[in-house]
Design a protein around this motif. Structure first.
Motif, PDB file in Angstrom:
ATOM      1  N   PRO A  85       0.816  -1.227   0.000  1.00 21.04           N
ATOM      2  CA  PRO A  85       0.000   0.000   0.000  1.00 21.04           C
ATOM      3  C   PRO A  85       0.846   1.272   0.000  1.00 21.04           C
ATOM      4  N   ARG A  86       1.995   1.236   0.675  1.00 24.23           N
ATOM      5  CA  ARG A  86       2.840   2.430   0.695  1.00 24.23           C
ATOM      6  C   ARG A  86       3.379   2.749  -0.689  1.00 24.23           C
ATOM      7  N   LEU A  87       3.733   1.724  -1.469  1.00 24.12           N
ATOM      8  CA  LEU A  87       4.204   1.961  -2.833  1.00 24.12           C
ATOM      9  C   LEU A  87       3.073   2.514  -3.698  1.00 24.12           C
ATOM     10  N   ALA A  88       1.876   1.985  -3.500  1.00 17.35           N
ATOM     11  CA  ALA A  88       0.725   2.510  -4.238  1.00 17.35           C
ATOM     12  C   ALA A  88       0.486   3.974  -3.896  1.00 17.35           C
ATOM     13  N   LEU A  89       0.677   4.340  -2.630  1.00 19.82           N
ATOM     14  CA  LEU A  89       0.487   5.719  -2.202  1.00 19.82           C
ATOM     15  C   LEU A  89       1.534   6.631  -2.829  1.00 19.82           C
ATOM     16  N   LEU A  90       2.780   6.182  -2.864  1.00 20.74           N
ATOM     17  CA  LEU A  90       3.855   7.010  -3.413  1.00 20.74           C
ATOM     18  C   LEU A  90       3.731   7.190  -4.931  1.00 20.74           C
ATOM     19  N   LEU A  91       3.274   6.133  -5.621  1.00 20.96           N
ATOM     20  CA  LEU A  91       3.147   6.196  -7.072  1.00 20.96           C
ATOM     21  C   LEU A  91       1.761   6.671  -7.514  1.00 20.96           C
ATOM     22  N   GLU A  92       0.819   6.777  -6.564  1.00 24.46           N
ATOM     23  CA  GLU A  92      -0.565   7.160  -6.847  1.00 24.46           C
ATOM     24  C   GLU A  92      -1.158   6.250  -7.924  1.00 24.46           C
ATOM     25  N   VAL A  93      -1.093   4.931  -7.617  1.00 21.92           N
ATOM     26  CA  VAL A  93      -1.566   3.939  -8.573  1.00 21.92           C
ATOM     27  C   VAL A  93      -2.690   3.147  -7.929  1.00 21.92           C
ATOM     28  N   GLU A  94      -3.673   2.705  -8.723  1.00 20.60           N
ATOM     29  CA  GLU A  94      -4.803   1.922  -8.247  1.00 20.60           C
ATOM     30  C   GLU A  94      -4.747   0.519  -8.838  1.00 20.60           C
ATOM     31  N   VAL A  95      -5.555  -0.384  -8.263  1.00 16.24           N
ATOM     32  CA  VAL A  95      -5.658  -1.744  -8.785  1.00 16.24           C
ATOM     33  C   VAL A  95      -6.183  -1.691 -10.217  1.00 16.24           C
ATOM     34  N   GLY A  96      -5.538  -2.439 -11.097  1.00 16.18           N
ATOM     35  CA  GLY A  96      -5.923  -2.474 -12.500  1.00 16.18           C
ATOM     36  C   GLY A  96      -5.050  -1.615 -13.382  1.00 16.18           C
ATOM     37  N   GLU A  97      -4.350  -0.609 -12.815  1.00 13.90           N
ATOM     38  CA  GLU A  97      -3.445   0.224 -13.601  1.00 13.90           C
ATOM     39  C   GLU A  97      -2.120  -0.508 -13.773  1.00 13.90           C
ATOM     40  N   ARG A  98      -1.269   0.067 -14.638  1.00 16.21           N
ATOM     41  CA  ARG A  98      -0.022  -0.605 -14.979  1.00 16.21           C
ATOM     42  C   ARG A  98       1.164   0.202 -14.463  1.00 16.21           C
ATOM     43  N   VAL A  99       2.202  -0.519 -14.051  1.00 20.32           N
ATOM     44  CA  VAL A  99       3.446   0.104 -13.609  1.00 20.32           C
ATOM     45  C   VAL A  99       4.581  -0.472 -14.450  1.00 20.32           C
ATOM     46  N   ARG A 100       5.633   0.314 -14.589  1.00 21.36           N
ATOM     47  CA  ARG A 100       6.800  -0.138 -15.351  1.00 21.36           C
ATOM     48  C   ARG A 100       7.847  -0.664 -14.397  1.00 21.36           C
ATOM     49  N   VAL A 101       8.286  -1.908 -14.652  1.00 18.17           N
ATOM     50  CA  VAL A 101       9.357  -2.555 -13.907  1.00 18.17           C
ATOM     51  C   VAL A 101      10.425  -2.936 -14.908  1.00 18.17           C
ATOM     52  N   GLY A 102      11.569  -2.231 -14.861  1.00 25.93           N
ATOM     53  CA  GLY A 102      12.588  -2.472 -15.870  1.00 25.93           C
ATOM     54  C   GLY A 102      12.062  -2.135 -17.246  1.00 25.93           C
ATOM     55  N   GLU A 103      12.115  -3.086 -18.165  1.00 23.83           N
ATOM     56  CA  GLU A 103      11.667  -2.872 -19.532  1.00 23.83           C
ATOM     57  C   GLU A 103      10.239  -3.363 -19.762  1.00 23.83           C
ATOM     58  N   SER A 104       9.556  -3.802 -18.715  1.00 22.80           N
ATOM     59  CA  SER A 104       8.206  -4.362 -18.861  1.00 22.80           C
ATOM     60  C   SER A 104       7.182  -3.503 -18.149  1.00 22.80           C
ATOM     61  N   GLU A 105       5.958  -3.559 -18.658  1.00 18.15           N
ATOM     62  CA  GLU A 105       4.822  -2.958 -17.984  1.00 18.15           C
ATOM     63  C   GLU A 105       3.914  -4.078 -17.499  1.00 18.15           C
ATOM     64  N   LEU A 106       3.589  -4.047 -16.226  1.00 18.48           N
ATOM     65  CA  LEU A 106       2.807  -5.110 -15.613  1.00 18.48           C
ATOM     66  C   LEU A 106       1.602  -4.507 -14.902  1.00 18.48           C
ATOM     67  N   ARG A 107       0.516  -5.264 -14.865  1.00 15.04           N
ATOM     68  CA  ARG A 107      -0.737  -4.798 -14.279  1.00 15.04           C
ATOM     69  C   ARG A 107      -0.693  -4.970 -12.755  1.00 15.04           C
ATOM     70  N   VAL A 108      -1.175  -3.984 -12.021  1.00 12.40           N
ATOM     71  CA  VAL A 108      -1.279  -4.074 -10.570  1.00 12.40           C
ATOM     72  C   VAL A 108      -2.515  -4.913 -10.242  1.00 12.40           C
ATOM     73  N   GLY A 109      -2.265  -6.104  -9.692  1.00 13.51           N
ATOM     74  CA  GLY A 109      -3.372  -7.014  -9.398  1.00 13.51           C
ATOM     75  C   GLY A 109      -3.908  -6.889  -7.994  1.00 13.51           C
ATOM     76  N   GLY A 110      -3.205  -6.228  -7.081  1.00 14.74           N
ATOM     77  CA  GLY A 110      -3.692  -6.094  -5.719  1.00 14.74           C
ATOM     78  C   GLY A 110      -2.665  -5.444  -4.824  1.00 14.74           C
ATOM     79  N   PHE A 111      -3.126  -5.072  -3.634  1.00 14.16           N
ATOM     80  CA  PHE A 111      -2.268  -4.471  -2.618  1.00 14.16           C
ATOM     81  C   PHE A 111      -1.991  -5.508  -1.531  1.00 14.16           C
TER      82      PHE A 111
END
Length: 855
Positions: free
Chosen positions: A141-167
């Motif tokens: 949850p703290r990472l979600a707060l810092l990035l202002e991201v919700e469940v279902g949105e995508r984040v970039r990890v390295g060279e990939s974009e992955l869907r946020v499936g839950g907190f």
């Protein structure tokens, strides 16, 4: 066959006798205690260890900075272990232009071995027994707060974009270490390659999490030793989790100790009841000798009779043991959701062996009197066989109990030390008991001769009767003292263990750590945190440094071979400086820095602390456990590389740390004025209530560079295990108390003929029931008072030795024991003895005097 039939008939007839009933009860309790604790330890240890293993993800964890080869994996799988691969690293995660470092945990489809993850996937918290699926990540949850991201949105990890499936609300294997400073991101192993994060030279930790039975882990111990020598970090529940491991280890030792105390008390009861049994059968043995029975036939007859008794007691005791362990596990059902293996046969076999061993060891020497009885005893009652030597009885019983002690503890040195110490203490107790009994009897004899005071007269008469048979009274005194000692020791150890466990994790134990607090943020962070924190530790400065030399040698060459894979040599250590000894630390060797400043030897480093670079050796304080693993002592040196500079520290003191406190601890502490020149941050621990989540959000927004580590989940898991262990010891104490009562019953039964004869004499000389009742009560109360005093002394000495040598607890006095045990002993033995003597007081004087021959 004739001997078998005759022994069976004799046993059926003897079951009406109180001494045989005492023998039967004592043996049954010994078997019940040993089988119950055997079953319980066997099943519960596996269950608790597995649940404790949940804290680190498996029964065995291997970690190194490169992938593991097929050879290691095949060896573990061939041993019967299930493997799960995990990769840990730190990487930047981004979303809509916001960047935040995160601790990545890469898991496979086998994860987790134990437990469940608690994840909020948008519709409330769910329990999930797996990790994220490919293409999906779970974030804290703290990472979600810092990035202002919700469940279902995508984040970039390295060279990939992955869907946020839950907190992630809770991980099944959440670590309590400080390697995961940043908020968590969990992803599937299949997505790792596409991120491009694992490159040559990347700082990545590869782990194998193995799960399986203890036998499988033990079978790969040679492989684990080789891996340790090669620098692989090998962890298990007892080494990686010292707080939890100590609790489990202490609980096992307590249960074993309680079982041995019950067996010892049952043995004393057997020895006391056997004396009465032999006295009753001397005439029967003499008659059999008249009818032509040989000494060998007599020995076999009575041995078979007692063997039948032992087997019957073993059967009943085994059933009680099974029921007892089922009751223990039933108490823990709400806290122990793991499926435990069914009971095995080994505890049953040990229980039967215990019954036979106790019977042979504690009753065998006394039974030899029956073999040596003469046929002339039928005519001349004074021709009793010589009694077995007291030292022979003690020697045989001690050897048998020492063998049982070795069997149950698995430690030959400990068994030998306790046996020798116990024999020495028995000799001291014999002399001390004689002095104490003599003192008590002299005090009762000097009571005023008030004719109208029946209580004083009863005390004087009771004291005289004890003095008249001083040897028998001394034997009963020692038996009662050992009984009170064993019961008090088990009760005291239980209480002190519970106090230690409760003190280990009080209600306001810090449940959050704040790391990477920069010097310019320090005051503002404290000001923001202070109103909400229930409890907060000091802010400790922290500098990262690596050990690059020990006594001017490469670290891997300077330490013992078994420590070359120690994690402290493979990573940077957190170093700090302190002017005063930190809370929870205790000096065990050497001097603290303020004392060194007054010494002439301290002037060199004090004058050189401002030098750039620092060339003089500086004193350091080192944790004694790490020093022991590395084979270091006072005066040895360690070279630390911090950035591009080196500092040589000389060990000036060794500290014992409270690793169970969930507060910041450091392996190495420097004096002030040495490390300040290097870049540093601060660390602190604090406790927040359940409704203080807004404080965490405020800290995260106001200090985005500070890493907040929530260890509530770990505290909850550790408390669960400690609660289980606490409940486990409650029922075991009952068996020890029952065994103690059996000793009292057997001892009082053995002295019944003598007391019957004395009461008959008192009746002949005109004493009424009331006076005889008071005399008997006073006699037993005097015995109980003296026994309680001796038991208190023995319990204090024994528990102090056990705490230091075996349970790793700080010795503590028990003043209440010196009041409760003597008074309780007087009341308990007085009440039981008075109740058991009721039939004698109702008996006609002629019938009582007729028992003189049995006395």
């Amino acid at each position: 066959m004739r001997a078998l039939a005759l022994s069976a008939r004799g046993l059926r007839r003897d079951l009406r006798a109180s001494d045989v009933r005492a023998l039967f009860v004592a043996l049954a309790l010994a078997v019940a205690a040993s089988t119950m604790i055997g079953f319980f330890l066997d099943r519960l240890d596996r269950g608790l260890t597995r649940q404790a293993g949940q804290l680190m993800g498996g029964d065995l964890v291997l970690e190194q900075s490169r992938p593991f080869g097929d050879e290691v994996r095949s060896a573990l799988e061939d041993a019967g272990l299930t493997l799960s691969d995990q990769v840990d690293m730190v990487s930047m995660v981004s979303h809509d232009g916001a960047f935040q470092p995160a601790s990545l945990k890469v898991v496979d489809s086998v994860y987790p071995h134990y437990g469940e993850a608690r994840v909020d996937r948008g519709s409330g918290v769910e329990r999930i027994a797996s990790g994220p699926v490919p293409g999906e990540v779970w974030i804290a949850p703290r990472l979600a707060l810092l990035l202002e991201v919700e469940v279902g949105e995508r984040v970039r990890v390295g060279e990939s974009e992955l869907r946020v499936g839950g907190f992630i609300e809770r991980e099944p294997d959440q670590s309590a270490g400080f390697t995961n400073f940043n908020p968590r991101l969990m992803m599937h192993h299949d997505d790792l390659a596409a991120t491009g994060l694992v490159q040559e030279g990347s700082r990545v930790e590869f782990e194998i999490l193995a799960a399986g039975p203890a036998e499988a882990v033990a079978s790969v111990e040679p492989l684990l030793e080789r891996l340790r020598r090669d620098g692989v970090e090998v962890r298990d529940v007892r080494h990686d989790r010292p707080g939890l491991g100590n609790a489990l280890e202490r609980a096992e030792k307590y249960l074993s100790l309680a079982g041995l105390a019950a067996v010892l008390l049952a043995g004393v009861a057997v020895a006391m009841a056997t004396r009465r049994y032999v006295d009753r059968h001397l005439d029967t043995a003499a008659l059999l000798r008249c009818f032509g029975a040989s000494q060998g036939e007599l020995g076999r007859l009575f041995a078979l009779q007692l063997l039948w008794l032992a087997l019957a007691a073993a059967a009943l005791g085994a059933l009680l043991g099974l029921a007892g362990q089922a009751a223990l596990l039933g108490l823990l059902t709400a806290f122990l959701p793991l499926e435990l293996p069914p009971p095995g046969w080994l505890p049953l076999a040990l229980g039967v062996f215990t019954a036979v061993a106790v019977l042979v060891g504690f009753a065998g020497p006394t039974l030899l009197r029956l073999k040596r009885v003469s046929a002339l005893k039928v005519l001349r009652r004074e021709l009793d066989p010589l009694p077995a030597s007291a030292w022979l009885v003690v020697a045989v019983a001690s050897l048998v109990f020492g063998a049982l002690l070795w069997l149950y503890s698995g430690d030959l040195a400990l068994a030998a030390a306790l046996l020798v110490g116990g024999l020495a203490m028995l000799a001291v107790l014999w002399g001390l008991g004689a002095l104490l009994l003599g003192l008590v009897l002299r005090l009762t004899a000097r009571l005023p001769q008030g004719a109208g005071d029946d209580t004083r007269r009863a005390l004087r008469l009771g004291g005289r009767q004890l003095a008249r048979r001083r040897s028998a009274s001394l034997g009963q005194l020692l038996a009662f003292a050992v009984t009170f000692f064993a019961m008090a020791m088990i009760a005291m150890v239980r209480g002190d263990l519970l106090i230690t466990w409760q003190a280990q994790l009080p209600e306001e134990t810090p449940n959050h750590f704040a790391i990477n607090i920069q010097p310019d943020e320090r005051d503002a962070f404290v000001e923001t945190l202070e109103p909400a924190a229930d409890d907060r530790t000091a802010l400790y400065p922290m500098v990262r440094g690596r050990i690059t030399a020990i006594n001017d040698q490469p670290p891997q060459e300077a330490v013992p071979p078994e420590s070359r894979g120690d994690n402290a040599l493979r990573r940077e250590l957190n170093l700090t400086w302190q002017e005063a000894l930190p809370e929870g630390n205790r000096l065990v060797a050497g001097e603290w820095f303020d004392e060194l400043e007054n010494d002439q030897a301290g002037s060199d480093w004090l004058s050189a602390v401002d030098a750039q670079p620092l060339t003089e050796r500086v004193p350091i304080s080192m944790e004694d456990g790490l020093a022991e693993r590395f084979g270091l002592t006072l005066g040895d040196t360690l070279t630390f590389t911090i950035g591009s500079q080196e500092i040589v520290g000389e060990i000036a003191s060794l500290r014992d740390l409270d690793w169970d406190s969930f507060r910041p601890n450091f392996y190495v502490i420097f004096p002030p004025g040495v490390l300040e020149r290097f870049g540093h941050s601060y660390i602190t621990a604090f406790h927040l209530g359940d409704n203080d989540s807004d404080t965490v959000r405020q800290l995260a927004r106001q200090f985005p560079g500070v890493s907040l580590l929530n260890v509530d989940a770990i505290l909850a898991q550790v408390r669960d295990v400690l609660t289980q262990v606490t409940r486990a010891v409650e029922l075991v104490l009952a068996f020890v108390l029952l065994a103690g009562v059996s000793v009292l019953y057997a001892a009082l039964t053995a002295s019944r003929p003598v007391r019957a004869h004395e009461s008959g004499l008192l009746r002949v000389f005109g004493a009424g029931n009331r006076l005889i009742s008071r005399v008997q009560g006073a006699e037993f109360a005097i015995l109980g008072l003296a026994s309680g005093l001796m038991g208190a002394l023995l319990a204090e000495l024994a528990t102090a030795g056990l705490y230091v040598a075996w349970l790793d607890l700080a010795p503590r006095p028990h003043p209440w024991l010196w009041l409760v045990l003597p008074l309780g002993g007087a009341v308990l033995i007085g009440a039981i003895g008075h109740a058991l003597s009721y039939g004698l007081r109702r008996q006609a004087p002629a019938a009582s005097l007729a028992l003189l021959g049995e006395a």
